[in-house]
Design an enzyme around this catalytic site. Sequence first.
Site, PDB file in Angstrom:
ATOM      1  N   SER A 103       0.842  -1.194   0.000  1.00  0.00           N
ATOM      2  CA  SER A 103       0.000   0.000   0.000  1.00  0.00           C
ATOM      3  C   SER A 103       0.883   1.252   0.000  1.00  0.00           C
ATOM      4  O   SER A 103       1.640   1.470  -0.942  1.00  0.00           O
ATOM      5  CB  SER A 103      -0.969  -0.044   1.171  1.00  0.00           C
ATOM      6  OG  SER A 103      -1.983   0.915   1.013  1.00  0.00           O
ATOM      7  N   ASP A 186      -9.403  -3.358  -5.854  1.00  0.00           N
ATOM      8  CA  ASP A 186      -8.828  -2.458  -4.857  1.00  0.00           C
ATOM      9  C   ASP A 186      -9.435  -1.061  -4.976  1.00  0.00           C
ATOM     10  O   ASP A 186      -9.304  -0.404  -6.003  1.00  0.00           O
ATOM     11  CB  ASP A 186      -7.314  -2.388  -5.065  1.00  0.00           C
ATOM     12  CG  ASP A 186      -6.568  -1.811  -3.879  1.00  0.00           C
ATOM     13  OD1 ASP A 186      -7.152  -1.008  -3.154  1.00  0.00           O
ATOM     14  OD2 ASP A 186      -5.390  -2.171  -3.703  1.00  0.00           O
ATOM     15  N   HIS A 217      -8.484  -4.262  -1.289  1.00  0.00           N
ATOM     16  CA  HIS A 217      -7.216  -3.776  -0.736  1.00  0.00           C
ATOM     17  C   HIS A 217      -6.839  -4.455   0.565  1.00  0.00           C
ATOM     18  O   HIS A 217      -5.678  -4.795   0.774  1.00  0.00           O
ATOM     19  CB  HIS A 217      -7.306  -2.267  -0.498  1.00  0.00           C
ATOM     20  CG  HIS A 217      -6.003  -1.647  -0.108  1.00  0.00           C
ATOM     21  ND1 HIS A 217      -5.021  -1.361  -1.036  1.00  0.00           N
ATOM     22  CD2 HIS A 217      -5.500  -1.263   1.097  1.00  0.00           C
ATOM     23  CE1 HIS A 217      -3.971  -0.827  -0.424  1.00  0.00           C
ATOM     24  NE2 HIS A 217      -4.238  -0.759   0.880  1.00  0.00           N
TER      25      HIS A 217
END
Length: 276
Positions: A103, A186, A217
């Site tokens: 991320s 995501d 995600h």
Amino acid sequence: MHTLLSQPAPAAGPRPPLVFLVHGGPADHDRDAYDPQVHSLVASGFAVARVNYRGSTGYGPRWRTAYAEGVGLAQVADLVAVRADLLRRGLAREDALGLWGTSWGGYLTLLALGTRPGLWRAGVAVKPVADCAAAYRAGTPALRALDERLFGGTPETVPDRYRRSSPLHYAADVRAPLLVIAASLDAKCPPGQVRGYLAALRAAGVAHESMWLATGHDGYAGADHMAVLRRALGFLDRHLRPAPAAHQAPRFPESGVSGSTGPSGAPGSHDPNSVH
């Protein structure tokens, strides 16, 4: 700058490869506690450095807002400073340094590979921000608000800030082998901006691999987690080990995950408003 260094048991020969495991957030910090990803890396013969760079929580508001060089660029400068210190102390080898982040950590991995291309030998970016402006436009309202606070505006009002901090702007400068793992569902690091970054790598002839997960995600099913861990460890093993002493990464059970491309993590976000 607090850095947690984990090392495998001493052995004869050169120091083991070292992986910077870059935390996400950015509003988070690494802790001196058990981490299964660190465990997997150390058990596979890698040393691990975890840096609580500027922007991390746990060090007060001045540290969290210290972005003097720019969004992402300040954090990359911190990773580079720790890299230099580890080399100076003889705790790492210049020819065996890699990056792995998820991320926001994946974003910093891509940005470090593009802005400081001569310093790293391999990188793994999992579910990253790869194009700051495109991620803003396709992101959630909470993440757009976070970007506006960090950048001081929108891509339309401060375009140069977004471009300067975007890995896409430096894609053609990447030199180290790169593995990008992304998720087709995501919402925090949308797939379109990752595809645009991969297209820029292809256009520039940059060596890279990619893997796609049919997930969102946050979080992993067990099979996805094992697929990412096995693919990333194998990739780092190939690119950070000296060829004459090639080490075989541990064998993991087959996951049954499909949809990867090219020759394939980390925990999800704790904060729904953070990229992590």
